[in-house]
Scaffold this motif. Sequence first.
Motif, mmCIF file in Angstrom:
data_model
loop_
_atom_site.group_PDB
_atom_site.id
_atom_site.type_symbol
_atom_site.label_atom_id
_atom_site.label_comp_id
_atom_site.label_asym_id
_atom_site.label_seq_id
_atom_site.Cartn_x
_atom_site.Cartn_y
_atom_site.Cartn_z
ATOM 1 N N GLN A 56 5.979 7.105 10.084
ATOM 2 C CA GLN A 56 6.282 5.842 11.131
ATOM 3 C C GLN A 56 5.408 4.469 10.228
ATOM 4 O OE1 GLN A 56 4.386 5.322 14.681
ATOM 5 N NE2 GLN A 56 4.443 3.465 15.009
ATOM 6 N N PRO A 57 5.733 3.184 9.950
ATOM 7 C CA PRO A 57 4.796 2.411 8.639
ATOM 8 C C PRO A 57 3.486 2.550 8.617
ATOM 9 C CG PRO A 57 7.231 1.639 9.817
ATOM 10 C CD PRO A 57 6.790 2.730 10.239
ATOM 11 N N GLY A 58 3.102 2.806 7.889
ATOM 12 C CA GLY A 58 1.491 2.735 7.839
ATOM 13 C C GLY A 58 0.263 4.490 8.170
ATOM 14 N N LYS A 59 1.506 5.072 8.392
ATOM 15 C CA LYS A 59 1.298 6.384 8.597
ATOM 16 C C LYS A 59 1.263 7.114 7.406
ATOM 17 C CE LYS A 59 0.318 5.365 13.389
ATOM 18 N NZ LYS A 59 -1.176 4.998 13.597
ATOM 19 N N TYR A 60 1.759 7.292 6.799
ATOM 20 C CA TYR A 60 2.368 8.056 5.163
ATOM 21 C C TYR A 60 2.028 7.133 3.939
ATOM 22 C CZ TYR A 60 4.001 12.294 2.843
ATOM 23 O OH TYR A 60 4.405 12.966 2.499
ATOM 24 N N ARG A 61 1.792 7.661 3.347
ATOM 25 C CA ARG A 61 2.013 7.350 2.001
ATOM 26 C C ARG A 61 2.346 7.721 0.940
ATOM 27 N NH1 ARG A 61 0.203 7.121 -3.141
ATOM 28 N NH2 ARG A 61 -1.066 4.492 -4.383
ATOM 29 N N GLU A 62 3.677 7.470 0.276
ATOM 30 C CA GLU A 62 4.494 7.562 -0.722
ATOM 31 C C GLU A 62 4.724 6.753 -1.947
ATOM 32 O OE1 GLU A 62 7.806 10.619 0.103
ATOM 33 O OE2 GLU A 62 8.785 8.850 -1.292
ATOM 34 N N TYR A 63 4.034 7.127 -2.693
ATOM 35 C CA TYR A 63 4.173 5.982 -4.010
ATOM 36 C C TYR A 63 5.610 5.358 -3.936
ATOM 37 C CZ TYR A 63 4.545 3.385 -8.254
ATOM 38 O OH TYR A 63 3.362 1.920 -9.064
ATOM 39 N N SER A 64 6.052 3.904 -3.960
ATOM 40 C CA SER A 64 7.682 3.498 -3.812
ATOM 41 C C SER A 64 7.736 2.157 -5.167
ATOM 42 C CB SER A 64 8.566 2.974 -2.496
ATOM 43 O OG SER A 64 9.223 2.395 -2.681
ATOM 44 N N THR A 77 0.513 -1.178 -0.025
ATOM 45 C CA THR A 77 0.032 -0.129 0.061
ATOM 46 C C THR A 77 0.981 1.615 0.144
ATOM 47 O OG1 THR A 77 -0.141 0.207 1.934
ATOM 48 C CG2 THR A 77 -1.694 -1.325 1.241
ATOM 49 N N HIS A 78 1.658 1.372 -0.165
ATOM 50 C CA HIS A 78 3.051 2.021 -0.067
ATOM 51 C C HIS A 78 3.134 3.215 1.249
ATOM 52 C CE1 HIS A 78 4.063 1.109 -4.736
ATOM 53 N NE2 HIS A 78 2.575 0.898 -4.480
ATOM 54 N N THR A 79 3.138 2.290 1.849
ATOM 55 C CA THR A 79 2.919 3.208 3.188
ATOM 56 C C THR A 79 4.409 2.170 3.892
ATOM 57 O OG1 THR A 79 1.342 1.547 4.212
ATOM 58 C CG2 THR A 79 0.303 3.261 3.535
ATOM 59 N N SER A 80 5.377 1.794 3.417
ATOM 60 C CA SER A 80 5.961 1.053 4.448
ATOM 61 C C SER A 80 7.027 2.262 4.684
ATOM 62 C CB SER A 80 7.073 0.401 3.226
ATOM 63 O OG SER A 80 7.527 1.007 2.925
ATOM 64 N N GLY A 81 7.431 3.547 4.552
ATOM 65 C CA GLY A 81 8.376 4.205 5.010
ATOM 66 C C GLY A 81 9.645 3.990 4.405
ATOM 67 N N LEU A 82 9.866 3.269 3.180
ATOM 68 C CA LEU A 82 10.874 3.425 2.889
ATOM 69 C C LEU A 82 10.679 3.526 1.344
ATOM 70 C CD1 LEU A 82 10.827 -1.135 2.733
ATOM 71 C CD2 LEU A 82 12.187 1.141 3.945
ATOM 72 N N TRP A 105 -2.612 -2.206 -6.032
ATOM 73 C CA TRP A 105 -3.019 -1.359 -6.477
ATOM 74 C C TRP A 105 -3.934 0.002 -5.790
ATOM 75 C CZ3 TRP A 105 -8.093 0.217 -6.333
ATOM 76 C CH2 TRP A 105 -8.787 -1.167 -5.230
ATOM 77 N N ALA A 106 -4.099 0.680 -7.420
ATOM 78 C CA ALA A 106 -4.555 2.143 -6.218
ATOM 79 C C ALA A 106 -5.867 2.222 -7.020
ATOM 80 C CB ALA A 106 -3.524 2.985 -6.346
ATOM 81 N N THR A 107 -6.901 3.539 -6.227
ATOM 82 C CA THR A 107 -7.917 3.898 -7.157
ATOM 83 C C THR A 107 -7.313 4.818 -7.994
ATOM 84 O OG1 THR A 107 -8.290 5.472 -5.354
ATOM 85 C CG2 THR A 107 -9.709 3.881 -5.689
ATOM 86 N N LYS A 132 -10.558 10.460 -2.404
ATOM 87 C CA LYS A 132 -10.534 10.556 -3.320
ATOM 88 C C LYS A 132 -9.090 9.555 -4.030
ATOM 89 C CE LYS A 132 -12.354 14.447 -3.922
ATOM 90 N NZ LYS A 132 -12.711 14.860 -5.841
ATOM 91 N N LEU A 133 -8.401 8.865 -3.471
ATOM 92 C CA LEU A 133 -6.865 7.819 -3.305
ATOM 93 C C LEU A 133 -7.803 6.886 -2.463
ATOM 94 C CD1 LEU A 133 -4.894 6.656 -4.180
ATOM 95 C CD2 LEU A 133 -3.043 8.307 -3.278
ATOM 96 N N ASN A 134 -7.814 5.775 -2.908
ATOM 97 C CA ASN A 134 -7.312 4.509 -1.715
ATOM 98 C C ASN A 134 -6.524 3.309 -2.562
ATOM 99 O OD1 ASN A 134 -8.330 2.838 0.372
ATOM 100 N ND2 ASN A 134 -9.991 4.332 0.239
ATOM 101 N N SER A 135 -6.358 2.527 -1.684
ATOM 102 C CA SER A 135 -5.382 0.992 -2.280
ATOM 103 C C SER A 135 -5.326 0.039 -1.771
ATOM 104 C CB SER A 135 -3.902 2.022 -1.659
ATOM 105 O OG SER A 135 -3.135 0.733 -1.626
ATOM 106 N N GLY A 136 -5.021 -1.092 -2.270
ATOM 107 C CA GLY A 136 -5.633 -2.650 -2.446
ATOM 108 C C GLY A 136 -4.818 -3.145 -2.447
ATOM 109 N N ILE A 137 -3.855 -4.133 -2.089
ATOM 110 C CA ILE A 137 -2.780 -4.637 -2.267
ATOM 111 C C ILE A 137 -2.215 -4.881 -3.780
ATOM 112 C CG2 ILE A 137 -1.278 -6.893 -2.453
ATOM 113 C CD1 ILE A 137 -2.573 -5.466 0.223
#
Length: 415
Positions: free
Chosen positions: A187-195, A136-141, A329-331, A322-327
């Motif tokens: 922190q993982p899970g708290k912020y989304r950045e496409y990676s 979900t691109h929320t790993s912090g990596l 994939w995303a809206t 406006k933006l949601n995520s699957g495994i």
Amino acid sequence: MHKIVHLATGFFLVLLNYSYAQTSGADVRNVHIDSIITEKMTRTGIAGLGAAVIVDQKVVWKKGYGFADLENHIPFSTSTLMNIASVSKTITGACMMKAVEQGKVSLDEDINTYLPFKIVNPYYPDSKITLRNLATHTSGLSDRYPFYTDSLYTNGRDAELPLGDFLKNYFVPGGKYYSKENFLNHQPGKYREYSNICAGLAGYIVELQTGMKLNKYSSKYIFKPLGMAHTGWFLSEVDLNNHAKLYSKDNNTVQQIPLYGCVTYPDGGVRTSVDDLSKFFIFLLQNGYYKGQELFRQESIREMLRFQFTGDHIPENVNPDKLNSGIFWATKMGGKRIGHNGSDPGVRTFMLSDLNREVAVILFANTSLSEKEEDVFFSLYDALYAMGLRIKNAEHSKKHLNHSFLTGQPEHHSN
């Protein structure tokens, strides 16, 4: 050396003579689509394009336009192979869900449980990173640019650097590519950045835990069961005679660029055709079924496709409407479509459906355009989606007319 083809209106009008189509039914219902597509290709310099429209999980229209090879005038068809860039992540995601189904991995286990080296975010050293975070691109990596794009592509051949070696050198202190900039101060899970590298890492974990390279694993559980006979991950395993040449437009010229491999292939390495990818998309839209057979458990695909950003699991920088995520994939398009897009040198791809999974479009183009012309790809998608909607509505009207003719009564529906 790059090959350059100068744009000429007369030359690109030849596109009209190199198109291939297949439709279902005698009434084509797409009288304007050819002119829309060829006009945009001629105006912008897109060399070749292939597309399919899927209505109610069936391919109802498909067609190729222009050229897979400009120099040799080889037409682009829906069987033409091309690397599909980030649309590949959906296949990596499906492989991950099959590994979950087999009990090889868990979406919510610390990834360090699976790795032969340890990944620690220096900003949050005590926080675990999970496969769900990666997907979900929320790993912090983070992809560190420009290093990420400048160092991972290999022209003319598959990449030789092993994926695991690269990841270790990127994430472990003392590694050749290590930098604190490879991590986000979130922190993982708290912020989304496409990676992109998150998909590379997820694919590597699948390989470790299943004991199979991703190309072999996906072939066994996805490509062969779906009849995707011409799909692969590497240049060395596909028919290069049927592979599109790739092009990049610069000012008023279209420049051929070499084919390439990528070290982090799980993030964008799949090479397939519109025909083959249509089978995969239908399989997803049908929750793991294809031609009446259950290839994945329904709960696996439902988990892959469900909105992950709900309740207490919404990243601080995301509006889930406006933006949601699957495994993986995303809206897209303001939350109105589901699926994935892809962009790489010489490549632009779309695999998107409406939220109800009624009308879907797959679109391949073998030409990169400048940022100011990027909107043409979205307008092409919109035109194809509108045609799909017309086909769906026409089928709906035809069904009602047939019912009325046979019964003498209008068809009724409850609210």
